[in-house]
Scaffold this active site. Structure first.
Site, PDB file in Angstrom:
ATOM      1  N   HIS A  83       3.752   7.342   0.743  1.00  0.00           N
ATOM      2  CA  HIS A  83       4.202   6.975   2.097  1.00  0.00           C
ATOM      3  C   HIS A  83       3.119   6.153   2.778  1.00  0.00           C
ATOM      4  O   HIS A  83       2.241   6.692   3.470  1.00  0.00           O
ATOM      5  CB  HIS A  83       4.519   8.219   2.928  1.00  0.00           C
ATOM      6  CG  HIS A  83       5.217   7.911   4.210  1.00  0.00           C
ATOM      7  ND1 HIS A  83       6.475   8.413   4.522  1.00  0.00           N
ATOM      8  CD2 HIS A  83       4.868   7.139   5.275  1.00  0.00           C
ATOM      9  CE1 HIS A  83       6.844   7.959   5.715  1.00  0.00           C
ATOM     10  NE2 HIS A  83       5.869   7.184   6.191  1.00  0.00           N
ATOM     11  N   HIS A  85       2.217   2.186   4.875  1.00  0.00           N
ATOM     12  CA  HIS A  85       2.680   0.992   5.589  1.00  0.00           C
ATOM     13  C   HIS A  85       1.524  -0.009   5.545  1.00  0.00           C
ATOM     14  O   HIS A  85       0.798  -0.171   6.522  1.00  0.00           O
ATOM     15  CB  HIS A  85       3.064   1.327   7.027  1.00  0.00           C
ATOM     16  CG  HIS A  85       4.157   2.338   7.157  1.00  0.00           C
ATOM     17  ND1 HIS A  85       5.485   2.007   7.016  1.00  0.00           N
ATOM     18  CD2 HIS A  85       4.118   3.669   7.418  1.00  0.00           C
ATOM     19  CE1 HIS A  85       6.225   3.097   7.175  1.00  0.00           C
ATOM     20  NE2 HIS A  85       5.417   4.117   7.422  1.00  0.00           N
ATOM     21  N   LYS A 203      14.742   2.946   2.594  1.00  0.00           N
ATOM     22  CA  LYS A 203      14.205   3.915   3.569  1.00  0.00           C
ATOM     23  C   LYS A 203      15.117   3.894   4.787  1.00  0.00           C
ATOM     24  O   LYS A 203      15.498   2.826   5.266  1.00  0.00           O
ATOM     25  CB  LYS A 203      12.792   3.481   3.966  1.00  0.00           C
ATOM     26  CG  LYS A 203      12.235   4.078   5.271  1.00  0.00           C
ATOM     27  CD  LYS A 203      11.685   5.466   5.095  1.00  0.00           C
ATOM     28  CE  LYS A 203      11.001   5.982   6.357  1.00  0.00           C
ATOM     29  NZ  LYS A 203       9.783   5.258   6.719  1.00  0.00           N
ATOM     30  N   HIS A 244      13.179   9.308   6.487  1.00  0.00           N
ATOM     31  CA  HIS A 244      12.323   9.806   7.570  1.00  0.00           C
ATOM     32  C   HIS A 244      13.121  10.878   8.300  1.00  0.00           C
ATOM     33  O   HIS A 244      14.217  10.610   8.812  1.00  0.00           O
ATOM     34  CB  HIS A 244      11.988   8.643   8.502  1.00  0.00           C
ATOM     35  CG  HIS A 244      11.591   9.038   9.884  1.00  0.00           C
ATOM     36  ND1 HIS A 244      10.294   8.945  10.350  1.00  0.00           N
ATOM     37  CD2 HIS A 244      12.329   9.495  10.933  1.00  0.00           C
ATOM     38  CE1 HIS A 244      10.263   9.342  11.607  1.00  0.00           C
ATOM     39  NE2 HIS A 244      11.476   9.682  11.987  1.00  0.00           N
ATOM     40  N   HIS A 264       7.927  13.504   6.161  1.00  0.00           N
ATOM     41  CA  HIS A 264       7.408  14.246   7.320  1.00  0.00           C
ATOM     42  C   HIS A 264       7.905  15.693   7.314  1.00  0.00           C
ATOM     43  O   HIS A 264       7.131  16.608   7.134  1.00  0.00           O
ATOM     44  CB  HIS A 264       7.739  13.561   8.651  1.00  0.00           C
ATOM     45  CG  HIS A 264       7.444  12.109   8.691  1.00  0.00           C
ATOM     46  ND1 HIS A 264       6.182  11.599   8.459  1.00  0.00           N
ATOM     47  CD2 HIS A 264       8.256  11.024   8.918  1.00  0.00           C
ATOM     48  CE1 HIS A 264       6.213  10.273   8.541  1.00  0.00           C
ATOM     49  NE2 HIS A 264       7.457   9.901   8.809  1.00  0.00           N
ATOM     50  N   ASP A 336       1.290   8.249   5.489  1.00  0.00           N
ATOM     51  CA  ASP A 336       1.664   7.449   6.656  1.00  0.00           C
ATOM     52  C   ASP A 336       0.477   6.613   7.137  1.00  0.00           C
ATOM     53  O   ASP A 336       0.318   6.344   8.331  1.00  0.00           O
ATOM     54  CB  ASP A 336       2.180   8.311   7.798  1.00  0.00           C
ATOM     55  CG  ASP A 336       3.268   7.619   8.622  1.00  0.00           C
ATOM     56  OD1 ASP A 336       3.627   6.468   8.299  1.00  0.00           O
ATOM     57  OD2 ASP A 336       3.763   8.220   9.594  1.00  0.00           O
TER      58      ASP A 336
END
Length: 424
Positions: A83, A85, A203, A244, A264, A336
């Site tokens: 996970h 970005h 996603k 998510h 999460h 994240d």
């Protein structure tokens, strides 16, 4: 004719160099499947793939192999972050509006290098504007920029006004993010569009989020019918699906719809845990970000509407995730990163251990479990023959102190050394 012969000679030399074997002599190798720490091991890598791993006394490496000596190190397979970005940095609220799509792509090149240097040789990038993650993946694969192996989602699907929509500007701007899709027909079309422009996976935002304005993390965004359509279309087209999901209802529905992972999982409850165990759904908790975010919120000028949700969600999430760990859900490692600086990914391990996983279980989450989630078992996350030559090394024993993984000393990707502090 002479020029042609010279070119052929140079080509032959290059071909010999590129196909040469690499041999790593390791003081210890951690078998991430069994948890055994094996002493005095030799790894042989040929053409970027692992050929063999075994006791040095029994090894028969090629005579012309390049040798790398790591006699005092512990060697593991390259780590996987499921996970990330990479095209984003820690920017919060209205500051985000000043970042263009081209700037995101360049940010991604920086963060890809930093992430690889930290020992994460594979990542799953779950959300990026304008398909910047597709461009970054392709640039890495072409050898234009250094970075980890990437599986990418492109823009995540979101309902109008939900988490991942652009809710920072008023009505007169008519601002909408590029993954917004509503209704069964709308989400089906968006799945196809993401795939058209290069997405390896899909996603979607099953619930509201924390770092967004005007939505509720505990509220489901998509209906069960919409979620089932997203998953069915993605799976039919050969793509896995990450959801998510903070809220309990969203977690339950997303697992029932058939997603491959819940991201999460902050308000996960017994019903969601049971559904996930029944369906084999992975949980990808993102835990360390809570520490970093709350400690640095004032310095980063985090808007009040973000901070209020963070203070409500992040502490509760830890209690619920600890319960999910104890209940035996499948876990894959994710950070994240972008909520906090890239390159600090390994700080996640200590929090996972604090919440109940053993160091080995935490490491397995970032190796064999994450490889299974990504659909790359046997290729990444292990040192088995046939796997890509992705190798890392640290001082000490990570089974006794998992924070050793925060102090990466050696990184190899595909048989090529990208970091070697032991060689200094």
């Amino acid at each position: 004719m002479l020029v042609v012969l010279l070119v052929l000679a140079v080509f032959q030399v290059f071909a010999q160099e590129s196909s040469r074997s690499v041999v790593i002599h390791a003081g210890h190798v951690l078998d991430v499947k069994s948890g055994k720490l094996l002493a005095d091991q030799t790894l042989v890598i040929q053409d970027g793939k692992i050929v063999s791993v075994g006791a040095s006394a029994e090894a028969k490496p090629p005579a012309d192999a390049v040798r790398i000596e790591l006699p005092n190190a512990t060697v593991l397979p390259g780590l996987i972050d499921a996970h990330t970005h990479l095209t984003m940095d820690p920017k919060f609220g209205y500051e985000e509006l000043g970042v263009s799509v081209p700037r995101e792509a360049l940010t991604g090149a920086k963060n890809a290098r930093v992430t690889l240097q930290a020992g994460f040789t594979t990542v799953r990038n779950v959300g990026a504007s304008g398909f910047t993650d597709v461009a970054l993946r392709d640039a890495i694969n072409a050898g234009d920029v250094p970075g980890p192996r990437m599986l990418v989602s492109g823009p995540p699907l979101s309902i109008t006004g939900g988490h991942a929509d652009n809710n920072l500007l008023p009505f007169e701007y008519h601002a909408t993010s590029d993954g917004v899709a509503d209704g069964v027909d709308g989400v089906r079309r968006m799945v196809r569009q993401d795939i058209k422009y290069g997405a390896d996976l899909i996603k979607f935002m099953a619930s509201g989020g924390v770092l967004s304005k005007g939505d509720n993390p505990q509220a489901s965004q998509y209906t069960l019918e919409e979620m089932k359509t997203i998953v069915a279309e993605a799976h039919r087209l050969g793509r896995k699906v990450a959801a998510h999901a903070h809220g309990a209802q969203a977690i339950l529905w997303a697992s029932e719809a058939g997603v491959d992972s819940i991201e999460h999982g902050s308000y996960i409850d017994d019903a969601g845990i049971a559904e996930m165990k029944k369906n084999g759904t992975y949980l990808v908790p993102t835990l360390y970000l809570g520490d970093w975010f709350l400690e640095n919120a004032e310095k980063n000028h985090v808007p009040d509407f973000y901070l209020a949700k963070a203070k409500a969600v992040m502490p509760v999430a830890r209690q619920n995730i600890a319960h999910a760990f104890a209940s035996g859900v499948k876990v894959a490692f994710g950070t994240d990163a972008a909520v906090y600086p890239h390159g600090m990914n390994a700080h996640e391990f200590a929090v996972m251990v604090k919440l109940g996983l053993t160091p080995l279980q935490a490491i397995q989450a970032a190796t064999i479990n994450a490889a299974d989630l990504l659909g790359w078992p046997g290729k990444v996350g292990s040192l088995d023959p046939g796997a890509w030559g992705d190798v890392i090394a640290v001082d000490g024993d990570p089974l006794k102190d998992v924070t050793t993984l925060e102090r990466m000393k050696f990184v190899m990707k595909g048989g090529e050394v990208v970091r070697n502090e032991y060689g200094k």
